[in-house]
Design a protein around this motif. Structure first.
Motif, PDB file in Angstrom:
ATOM      1  N   GLU A   5      -4.542  27.338 -33.858  1.00 43.61           N
ATOM      2  CA  GLU A   5      -4.904  27.668 -35.225  1.00 43.61           C
ATOM      3  C   GLU A   5      -3.558  27.535 -35.931  1.00 43.61           C
ATOM      4  O   GLU A   5      -3.595  27.152 -37.068  1.00 43.61           O
ATOM      5  CB  GLU A   5      -5.672  28.646 -35.362  1.00 43.61           C
ATOM      6  N   ASP A  35      -2.613  24.239 -36.450  1.00 41.64           N
ATOM      7  CA  ASP A  35      -3.029  23.633 -37.317  1.00 41.64           C
ATOM      8  C   ASP A  35      -2.641  24.008 -38.828  1.00 41.64           C
ATOM      9  O   ASP A  35      -2.665  23.139 -39.728  1.00 41.64           O
ATOM     10  CB  ASP A  35      -4.426  23.601 -37.258  1.00 41.64           C
ATOM     11  N   GLU A  36      -2.427  25.062 -39.209  1.00 39.55           N
ATOM     12  CA  GLU A  36      -1.996  25.720 -40.189  1.00 39.55           C
ATOM     13  C   GLU A  36      -0.531  24.858 -40.652  1.00 39.55           C
ATOM     14  O   GLU A  36      -0.113  24.569 -41.678  1.00 39.55           O
ATOM     15  CB  GLU A  36      -1.903  27.232 -40.149  1.00 39.55           C
ATOM     16  N   ALA A  87      -0.801  21.680 -41.516  1.00 41.15           N
ATOM     17  CA  ALA A  87      -1.510  21.386 -42.802  1.00 41.15           C
ATOM     18  C   ALA A  87      -0.824  21.609 -44.046  1.00 41.15           C
ATOM     19  O   ALA A  87      -0.516  20.812 -45.043  1.00 41.15           O
ATOM     20  CB  ALA A  87      -2.916  22.125 -43.058  1.00 41.15           C
ATOM     21  N   SER A  88       0.326  22.353 -43.865  1.00 37.51           N
ATOM     22  CA  SER A  88       1.221  22.891 -44.806  1.00 37.51           C
ATOM     23  C   SER A  88       2.262  21.650 -45.019  1.00 37.51           C
ATOM     24  O   SER A  88       2.569  21.337 -46.043  1.00 37.51           O
ATOM     25  CB  SER A  88       2.063  24.073 -44.289  1.00 37.51           C
ATOM     26  N   VAL A 145       1.902  18.439 -44.144  1.00 37.23           N
ATOM     27  CA  VAL A 145       1.263  17.316 -44.683  1.00 37.23           C
ATOM     28  C   VAL A 145       1.004  17.348 -46.210  1.00 37.23           C
ATOM     29  O   VAL A 145       1.382  16.514 -46.795  1.00 37.23           O
ATOM     30  CB  VAL A 145      -0.014  16.992 -43.831  1.00 37.23           C
ATOM     31  N   ALA A 146       0.631  18.456 -46.445  1.00 35.27           N
ATOM     32  CA  ALA A 146       0.415  18.800 -48.072  1.00 35.27           C
ATOM     33  C   ALA A 146       1.782  18.569 -48.720  1.00 35.27           C
ATOM     34  O   ALA A 146       1.828  18.017 -49.745  1.00 35.27           O
ATOM     35  CB  ALA A 146      -0.368  20.218 -48.248  1.00 35.27           C
ATOM     36  N   ARG A 188      -2.888  18.225 -35.109  1.00 29.81           N
ATOM     37  CA  ARG A 188      -3.797  17.296 -35.587  1.00 29.81           C
ATOM     38  C   ARG A 188      -3.568  17.107 -37.151  1.00 29.81           C
ATOM     39  O   ARG A 188      -3.397  17.980 -37.643  1.00 29.81           O
ATOM     40  CB  ARG A 188      -5.518  17.851 -35.197  1.00 29.81           C
ATOM     41  N   GLN A 189      -3.639  15.813 -37.563  1.00 29.45           N
ATOM     42  CA  GLN A 189      -3.463  15.643 -38.834  1.00 29.45           C
ATOM     43  C   GLN A 189      -4.851  15.292 -39.773  1.00 29.45           C
ATOM     44  O   GLN A 189      -5.405  14.671 -39.111  1.00 29.45           O
ATOM     45  CB  GLN A 189      -2.485  14.725 -38.942  1.00 29.45           C
TER      46      GLN A 189
END
Length: 136
Positions: free
Chosen positions: A92, A95-96, A99-100, A102-103, A135-136
């Motif tokens: 988790e 993943d966070e 995500a940060s 990639v954004a 994971r993207q």
């Protein structure tokens, strides 16, 4: 016994370490390096990676997402953007982090695109070293 130095690791959330160490492996943006007692003074920016602290006991590992390291002959201080003991990093959390990153990459200016793309890759390497997946 090897010379000891003071090592401190802090993030905005908390102090993660304040210990005596023989060596600290640091993921620098210009290349990984090892700080030891009597090291020449240096300030380095960090890339996402694992900081490994060698001391009298077992090695301690911390995941950092970036920040700065200040090395002096008597000690090393890491000021991390985000940091956790490696044992606290779960799927988790990865993943966070992904995500940060990639954004940030997807909203980057053309000048920053390469650097932010590399950060996504660095987080994937950290995940792999911890037995997790980015994971993207």
């Amino acid at each position: 016994m090897a010379d000891m130095m003071q090592f401190d690791l802090v993030s905005p959330e908390r102090r993660l370490a304040s210990v005596e160490a023989t060596a600290v492996q640091i993921p620098g943006t210009d290349g990984d390096f090892t700080a030891m007692a009597n090291h020449a003074p240096v300030i380095a920016t960090l890339r996402p990676g694992i900081v490994t602290v060698q001391g009298a006991g077992a090695d301690e590992k911390f995941v950092v997402t970036g920040g700065f390291a200040e090395v002096t002959p008597s000690g090393t201080t890491v000021l991390a953007e985000r940091a956790l003991p490696a044992g606290e990093v779960t799927q988790e959390v990865i993943d966070e982090f992904v995500a940060s990153a990639v954004a940030a990459r997807d909203n980057a200016t053309p000048e920053m695109l390469d650097e932010l793309t590399k950060q996504v890759g660095d987080i994937a390497l950290v995940a792999s070293e911890l037995g997790l997946q980015a994971r993207q």
